[in-house]
Design an enzyme around this catalytic site. Structure first.
Site, PDB file in Angstrom:
ATOM      1  N   LYS A 120       0.378   6.493  -6.444  1.00  0.00           N
ATOM      2  CA  LYS A 120       1.666   6.727  -7.106  1.00  0.00           C
ATOM      3  C   LYS A 120       2.166   5.522  -7.887  1.00  0.00           C
ATOM      4  O   LYS A 120       2.585   5.638  -9.036  1.00  0.00           O
ATOM      5  CB  LYS A 120       2.734   7.116  -6.076  1.00  0.00           C
ATOM      6  CG  LYS A 120       2.477   8.400  -5.323  1.00  0.00           C
ATOM      7  CD  LYS A 120       3.648   8.769  -4.427  1.00  0.00           C
ATOM      8  CE  LYS A 120       3.879   7.806  -3.276  1.00  0.00           C
ATOM      9  NZ  LYS A 120       2.772   7.807  -2.288  1.00  0.00           N
ATOM     10  N   ASN A 143      10.514   5.407  -5.699  1.00  0.00           N
ATOM     11  CA  ASN A 143       9.866   4.812  -4.528  1.00  0.00           C
ATOM     12  C   ASN A 143       9.134   3.512  -4.872  1.00  0.00           C
ATOM     13  O   ASN A 143       8.671   2.794  -3.993  1.00  0.00           O
ATOM     14  CB  ASN A 143       8.881   5.833  -3.935  1.00  0.00           C
ATOM     15  CG  ASN A 143       8.386   5.449  -2.559  1.00  0.00           C
ATOM     16  OD1 ASN A 143       9.173   5.253  -1.647  1.00  0.00           O
ATOM     17  ND2 ASN A 143       7.074   5.343  -2.410  1.00  0.00           N
ATOM     18  N   HIS A 190       1.587  10.557   6.785  1.00  0.00           N
ATOM     19  CA  HIS A 190       2.929  10.739   7.336  1.00  0.00           C
ATOM     20  C   HIS A 190       3.030  11.950   8.268  1.00  0.00           C
ATOM     21  O   HIS A 190       4.080  12.599   8.349  1.00  0.00           O
ATOM     22  CB  HIS A 190       3.963  10.877   6.210  1.00  0.00           C
ATOM     23  CG  HIS A 190       4.025   9.699   5.298  1.00  0.00           C
ATOM     24  ND1 HIS A 190       4.335   8.425   5.736  1.00  0.00           N
ATOM     25  CD2 HIS A 190       3.794   9.579   3.955  1.00  0.00           C
ATOM     26  CE1 HIS A 190       4.320   7.586   4.702  1.00  0.00           C
ATOM     27  NE2 HIS A 190       3.985   8.260   3.625  1.00  0.00           N
TER      28      HIS A 190
END
Length: 453
Positions: A120, A143, A190
């Protein structure tokens, strides 16, 4: 647009995005309270600015009455949605949104959003540089380290906001609507937060939930969850692949990155594969995704090529640190899951001394076995996940239990021979021994610099 003046708003969690959200809400006339489980001492740097702005601060835990007395609750990405107080007020019908959703209600211009289990930050940063090189008014955040709320005052109707968005941020979106959405890949990550891979996939797909037929969704044709997501998209779907041609999008052909704007349209050569300055096949995927998104915006191929050729690896992403006694050291502290570590290992032919460990995310490290057996000379474990990693990889590769990063660096440096590499690619989060992956990466680089030639 969300009406805030005079509203009672609670911000839960006082990280970067929580602090930015609280101050923004106050500037918009809301009566703001901040609640954090950390102590007042731990938040000593943040509290003065909040009090000066007229914001109430609750520390050392969440009070249920504090939550109930609000018109709106804004949750920071690091706060799980199953926190008891949040779960209860949601059951009462109280609106609960995240910082990304809050910012999206006020952000001007168009949004290009990038998500994925890995890649990302590199892709977001690269797209920011491509759009800037094309002369487009460009903001970069999310982020990646700059809260989206912090971009609001700079955004205009002509702005492109290039945002890195995580699953934690997407979890609380409702109206977030990127004109162009990119999903680089979806692999297990996650799971300690989302509960299952299916839940994690569903959260990632929220990036395109509000898109229309006028919008664009860029997906990885080599990733099964991305392929499956396409059937649920309303937007126009474009693809990228390092394995085969795609109907519309970007792929590799005879040593070149090529792009096709529509089905059956002629292809165009964007750049030679040799011109990509980043190490690893995963970075080729990141470049292909960026090419598709940038061409959809209308950036000329020659501008894209020039920006890519000038691009430098982002800090903590397979970042070359130094050569000591003929051994190269690489910092991939951002490799916080098994798939990211696999990509890091695959970027080297062999002779790898690999540092693994940190806080476990309910990961399966056995998935690394074949790759480690083929390319890794030794593994050095650190942190809370060390015992689990060792049990999963016992018999696969030589393992040395080091407990801490300084011991691991010293052991790997002593064992590695000229021509080999030492790679920090932990496959775990950093929160057992470090504040974040950035701090872990900086400590690694300092340790390497202190090694004697």
């Amino acid at each position: 647009m969300l009406e805030l003046k005079g509203k009672k708003v609670l911000v839960v969690g006082l990280g970067k995005s929580g602090l930015a959200a609280a101050l923004f809400l106050r500037r918009r006339g809301a009566q703001v309270t901040v609640s954090d489980v950390r102590s007042a001492e731990a938040l000593a740097k943040e509290i003065p600015a909040l009090i000066e702005a007229g914001i109430m601060v609750e520390t050392g835990g969440h009070g249920l009455l504090t939550f109930r007395r609000q018109d709106l609750i804004v949750v920071s990405p690091g706060v799980p949605m199953d926190t008891p107080e949040l779960a209860q007020v949601k059951s009462f019908g109280l609106p609960v949104i995240g910082e990304l959703e809050l910012a999206a209600r006020f952000l001007k211009g168009k949004t290009l959003a990038v998500t994925g289990s890995n890649g990302k930050t590199t892709t977001t940063t690269l797209l920011g540089e491509i759009l800037t090189a094309a002369g487009l008014p460009t903001l970069v955040g999310g982020n990646i380290g700059v809260p989206v709320v912090a971009l609001l005052d700079s955004s205009t109707d002509e702005t492109w906001s290039v945002l890195e968005v995580s699953s934690f941020q997407l979890e609380t979106t409702e109206q977030f609507h990127p004109s162009i959405a990119v999903i680089l890949n979806i692999t297990p990550d996650h799971l300690d937060r989302h509960g299952s891979f299916e839940n994690y996939c569903a959260v990632k797909e929220r990036i395109f939930a509000a898109q229309t037929a006028e919008d664009c969704l860029v997906l990885n044709a080599d990733n099964t969850p991305c392929e499956e997501a396409a059937s649920r998209a309303v937007a126009r779907v474009f693809w990228f692949s390092i394995e085969h041609p795609v109907p519309q999008g970007a792929w590799l052909e005879q040593g070149y990155v090529v792009y096709r704007p529509a089905k059956n349209a002629p292809t165009e050569k964007v750049m030679p594969l040799s011109g990509i300055p980043l190490k690893g096949a995963h970075n080729v995927e990141n470049v292909l995704a960026a090419v598709v998104a940038a061409r959809q915006i209308g950036v000329p191929a020659d501008v894209i090529r020039s920006a890519i050729e000038k691009f430098q690896a982002v800090e903590h992403r397979l970042e070359y640190v130094a050569t000591r006694n003929g051994v190269e050291f690489y910092n991939d502290s951002k490799a916080t899951n098994v798939d990211a570590t696999a990509k890091a290992v695959a970027a080297f032919r062999g002779g790898i001394h690999l540092i693994l460990g940190g806080k476990d995310k309910n990961s399966d490290y056995t998935q690394l076995a074949d790759l480690l057996r083929a390319r890794v000379s030794a593994v050095y474990t650190i942190g809370a996940a060390a015992a689990k990693i060792e049990s999963h990889l016992r018999g696969v590769v030589t393992i040395q239990s080091c407990e801490t990063l300084d011991k691991a660096v010293a052991a790997a440096a002593a064992a590695a021979r000229p021509g080999e590499v030492v790679v920090l690619a932990p496959a775990c989060s950093s929160y057992d021994q470090f504040e974040n992956y950035e701090q872990r990466g900086k400590v690694f680089k300092q340790l390497v610099k202190e090694l004697k030639d």
